[in-house]
Design a protein around this motif. Structure first.
Motif, PDB file in Angstrom:
ATOM      1  N   ARG A 130       0.754  -1.279   0.255  1.00  9.83           N
ATOM      2  CA  ARG A 130      -0.133  -0.026  -0.126  1.00  9.83           C
ATOM      3  C   ARG A 130       0.937   1.258   0.065  1.00  9.83           C
ATOM      4  NH1 ARG A 130      -3.320  -3.788   2.414  1.00  9.83           N
ATOM      5  NH2 ARG A 130      -5.392  -3.650   2.327  1.00  9.83           N
ATOM      6  N   VAL A 131       1.979   1.245   0.775  1.00  7.95           N
ATOM      7  CA  VAL A 131       2.983   2.302   0.667  1.00  7.95           C
ATOM      8  C   VAL A 131       3.444   2.733  -0.671  1.00  7.95           C
ATOM      9  CG1 VAL A 131       5.040   3.369   1.625  1.00  7.95           C
ATOM     10  CG2 VAL A 131       3.545   2.063   3.224  1.00  7.95           C
ATOM     11  N   ALA A 132       3.869   1.480  -1.395  1.00  8.06           N
ATOM     12  CA  ALA A 132       4.154   1.673  -2.673  1.00  8.06           C
ATOM     13  C   ALA A 132       3.267   2.216  -3.557  1.00  8.06           C
ATOM     14  CB  ALA A 132       4.827   0.374  -3.191  1.00  8.06           C
ATOM     15  N   ALA A 133       2.080   1.763  -3.528  1.00 11.24           N
ATOM     16  CA  ALA A 133       1.248   2.207  -4.459  1.00 11.24           C
ATOM     17  C   ALA A 133       0.870   3.890  -4.257  1.00 11.24           C
ATOM     18  CB  ALA A 133      -0.116   1.553  -4.310  1.00 11.24           C
ATOM     19  N   ARG A 134       0.761   4.200  -3.096  1.00 12.03           N
ATOM     20  CA  ARG A 134       0.615   5.725  -2.552  1.00 12.03           C
ATOM     21  C   ARG A 134       1.599   6.341  -2.884  1.00 12.03           C
ATOM     22  NH1 ARG A 134      -2.690   2.411  -0.024  1.00 12.03           N
ATOM     23  NH2 ARG A 134      -4.332   3.175   0.848  1.00 12.03           N
ATOM     24  N   CYS A 135       2.959   5.987  -2.698  1.00 13.39           N
ATOM     25  CA  CYS A 135       4.175   6.848  -3.339  1.00 13.39           C
ATOM     26  C   CYS A 135       4.061   7.010  -4.708  1.00 13.39           C
ATOM     27  CB  CYS A 135       5.439   6.146  -2.664  1.00 13.39           C
ATOM     28  SG  CYS A 135       5.628   6.168  -0.826  1.00 13.39           S
ATOM     29  N   GLU A 136       3.853   5.648  -5.490  1.00 15.24           N
ATOM     30  CA  GLU A 136       3.837   6.196  -6.919  1.00 15.24           C
ATOM     31  C   GLU A 136       2.717   6.988  -7.200  1.00 15.24           C
ATOM     32  OE1 GLU A 136       5.733   1.843  -8.688  1.00 15.24           O
ATOM     33  OE2 GLU A 136       3.335   2.013  -8.099  1.00 15.24           O
ATOM     34  N   ALA A 137       1.625   7.196  -6.668  1.00 14.54           N
ATOM     35  CA  ALA A 137       0.549   8.160  -6.911  1.00 14.54           C
ATOM     36  C   ALA A 137       1.161   9.421  -6.627  1.00 14.54           C
ATOM     37  CB  ALA A 137      -0.800   7.912  -5.999  1.00 14.54           C
ATOM     38  N   GLU A 364     -11.462  22.327  -9.158  1.00  9.64           N
ATOM     39  CA  GLU A 364     -11.337  21.758 -10.899  1.00  9.64           C
ATOM     40  C   GLU A 364     -11.219  20.269 -10.589  1.00  9.64           C
ATOM     41  OE1 GLU A 364     -12.070  23.420 -13.520  1.00  9.64           O
ATOM     42  OE2 GLU A 364     -12.220  25.559 -12.710  1.00  9.64           O
ATOM     43  N   PRO A 365     -12.144  19.659 -11.293  1.00  6.89           N
ATOM     44  CA  PRO A 365     -11.874  18.253 -11.424  1.00  6.89           C
ATOM     45  C   PRO A 365     -10.652  17.817 -12.337  1.00  6.89           C
ATOM     46  CG  PRO A 365     -13.626  18.716 -12.758  1.00  6.89           C
ATOM     47  CD  PRO A 365     -13.187  19.978 -12.163  1.00  6.89           C
ATOM     48  N   VAL A 370      -5.760  16.016  -8.192  1.00 11.30           N
ATOM     49  CA  VAL A 370      -6.894  15.262  -8.039  1.00 11.30           C
ATOM     50  C   VAL A 370      -6.371  13.498  -8.136  1.00 11.30           C
ATOM     51  CG1 VAL A 370      -9.118  14.457  -8.889  1.00 11.30           C
ATOM     52  CG2 VAL A 370      -8.524  16.807  -8.595  1.00 11.30           C
ATOM     53  N   ARG A 371      -5.277  13.344  -9.081  1.00 11.60           N
ATOM     54  CA  ARG A 371      -4.966  12.103  -9.053  1.00 11.60           C
ATOM     55  C   ARG A 371      -4.166  11.802  -7.779  1.00 11.60           C
ATOM     56  NH1 ARG A 371      -3.619  13.461 -14.247  1.00 11.60           N
ATOM     57  NH2 ARG A 371      -1.229  13.676 -13.808  1.00 11.60           N
ATOM     58  N   LYS A 372      -3.333  12.629  -7.239  1.00 11.58           N
ATOM     59  CA  LYS A 372      -2.651  12.359  -5.971  1.00 11.58           C
ATOM     60  C   LYS A 372      -3.334  12.259  -4.893  1.00 11.58           C
ATOM     61  CE  LYS A 372       1.805  14.382  -8.010  1.00 11.58           C
ATOM     62  NZ  LYS A 372       2.627  15.093  -7.704  1.00 11.58           N
ATOM     63  N   LEU A 373      -4.391  12.987  -4.653  1.00 12.57           N
ATOM     64  CA  LEU A 373      -5.320  12.893  -3.547  1.00 12.57           C
ATOM     65  C   LEU A 373      -6.019  11.546  -3.562  1.00 12.57           C
ATOM     66  CD1 LEU A 373      -7.066  16.441  -3.725  1.00 12.57           C
ATOM     67  CD2 LEU A 373      -5.340  15.417  -1.734  1.00 12.57           C
ATOM     68  N   GLY A 377      -5.670   7.979  -1.130  1.00 14.30           N
ATOM     69  CA  GLY A 377      -7.037   7.440  -0.348  1.00 14.30           C
ATOM     70  C   GLY A 377      -7.992   8.262  -0.200  1.00 14.30           C
ATOM     71  N   PHE A 378      -7.835   9.405  -0.489  1.00 16.53           N
ATOM     72  CA  PHE A 378      -9.110  10.279  -0.264  1.00 16.53           C
ATOM     73  C   PHE A 378     -10.218  10.123  -1.498  1.00 16.53           C
ATOM     74  CE2 PHE A 378      -5.775  13.184   1.871  1.00 16.53           C
ATOM     75  CZ  PHE A 378      -6.467  13.261   3.091  1.00 16.53           C
TER      76      PHE A 378
END
Ligand SMILES: O=C(O)[C@H](O)[C@H](O)COP(=O)(O)O
Length: 389
Positions: A130-137, A364-365, A370-373, A377-378
């Motif tokens: 999960r950490v890896a996926a979030r860091c990539e985001a 703005e969408p 937005v991709r990072k948020l 996980g938001f």
């Protein structure tokens, strides 16, 4: 059935009273005498469950409401034909959110942009993945090290440990094991730290003894490391206050302490106990989780710096700075009271909710912010009704 449970598992009485008589005790009060009459034991990471504890007892089932189970002697349970359950993944999102909060806070303090930086994730299981996926985001380049997973899958995305040494950030997520080829006890030792890039940032939210504290202190002293965040410590609850003084962020082993994670762990061991004893399970996570305090965060029309905006949204939901400040009060305690202070911080930990309970309202969408948020996980929503993301 007599169920003896650590009282720091939230709602343990409410949930397990439906299947047996629940006796609540402190995790450190679980002695052979105290648990002699139990049929089932429900523990957390602070109770060592082994032959010493179980000999002379009639225990038939042990469950730990935690991801890690280095405190359980599984061979002993096998030999005694005692059923076992843990709570894999239950608090993994919480622990991953702790790491994201740590990276953002360190980024803000030291003026480090996360986007474009490299991070080595050591241990890529439930939490590390999960950490890896979030860091990539967040735009980071992630290198994953996990020798058992590499052998099992043959996937080239898992790299040898030497290949993460030159990363800007290193974060530890291995289980603690003391033998075998994948022994992780003091995995981060003097040789490990001296191999890291000068000025690396180091995070440990796995187990304290995965890191050699003396080697870590030395690496901080010679400025090999620019910043350190530690949630776990050798010899908890009697932590090394000099090490606490040397790190940027210290917390009392609460990375996985979101209410969502705790309730998920409760329900996992409840359902496992019901299955073990052939009883119907009547509770689910939704029976215990309240509505979140921070349901929405409104970003201004002029969002400004992207990383600042993300850091500020995270801070509103989870303040790692508050955890750090609370733990630092330990130095004002007499040395013999510090272990109790550390335990008390954990016992009285405030309600913290995971990011997915909060919707960030953006002007703005679309776009990188937005991709990072979304990636960390938001939930995200555009300001105008038709702007739903
Ligand atoms: O292994 C785990 O699940 C985590 O480290 C967890 O946060 C430990 O928490 P405790 O044993 O204090 O409930």
């Amino acid at each position: 059935m007599k169920i003896f449970a650590d009282g720091n598992i939230p709602f343990v009485r409410e949930c397990f009273s439906s299947v047996g008589d629940v006796e609540i005790m402190g995790g450190r009060e679980m002695t052979p005498e105290a648990v002699a009459n139990a049929d089932a034991l429900l523990v957390r990471s602070i109770t060592r469950v082994d032959e010493r504890l179980l000999s002379g007892s009639a225990v038939k089932f042990v469950a730990t409401a935690t991801i890690g189970f280095d405190h359980i002697d599984l061979d002993c349970l096998d030999a005694r034909h005692i059923g076992f359950a843990s709570a894999p993944g239950s608090n993994a999102t919480s622990a991953a959110e702790y790491v994201i909060a740590a990276l953002l806070e360190i980024g803000q303090r030291h003026g480090i942009r996360l986007d474009g930086r490299s991070i080595g994730v050591i241990g890529v299981g439930n939490v590390g993945g999960r950490v890896a996926a979030r860091c990539e985001a967040l735009g980071m380049h992630v290198r994953r090290n996990d020798p058992p997973l590499q052998r099992r899958t043959g996937d080239p995305k898992y790299v040898p440990i030497e290949a993460v040494f030159d990363c800007d950030f290193i974060t530890m997520h291995t289980p603690l094991t003391r033998e075998g080829a994948d022994n992780t006890y003091h995995l981060a030792d003097e040789r490990f730290f001296s191999s890291l890039k000068q000025g690396a940032v180091f995070v440990n939210a796995s187990r304290g003894a995965v890191v050699d504290s003396q080697a870590l202190k030395a690496a901080i002293a010679v400025k090999r490391l620019k910043a350190v965040a530690l949630d776990v410590w050798e010899n908890e609850p009697n932590i090394d206050v000099d090490l606490l003084d040397a790190v940027d962020l210290g917390s009392p082993h609460i990375a996985g302490y979101s209410l969502d994670g705790k309730i998920a762990g409760l329900i996992m061991i409840y359902q496992a106990l019901c299955e073990h004893f052939g009883l119907p399970a009547k509770f689910d996570v939704g029976d215990f989780l309240p509505a979140p305090d921070v349901a929405t965060i409104e970003l201004p029309d002029e969002v400004g710096d992207e990383q600042d905006a993300i850091a500020s949204a995270v801070e509103k939901v989870y303040s790692i700075v508050r955890d750090d400040r609370d733990l630092r009060r330990i130095v004002g305690e007499p040395p013999e009271a510090r272990g109790r202070f550390f335990d008390a911080l954990r016992k009285n930990y405030p309600v913290r909710r995971e990011f997915h309970n909060t919707t960030v309202v953006v002007p703005e969408p679309g776009g990188a912010l937005v991709r990072k948020l979304l990636g960390i996980g938001f939930k995200v929503k555009g300001r105008r009704r038709e702007d739903d993301v």
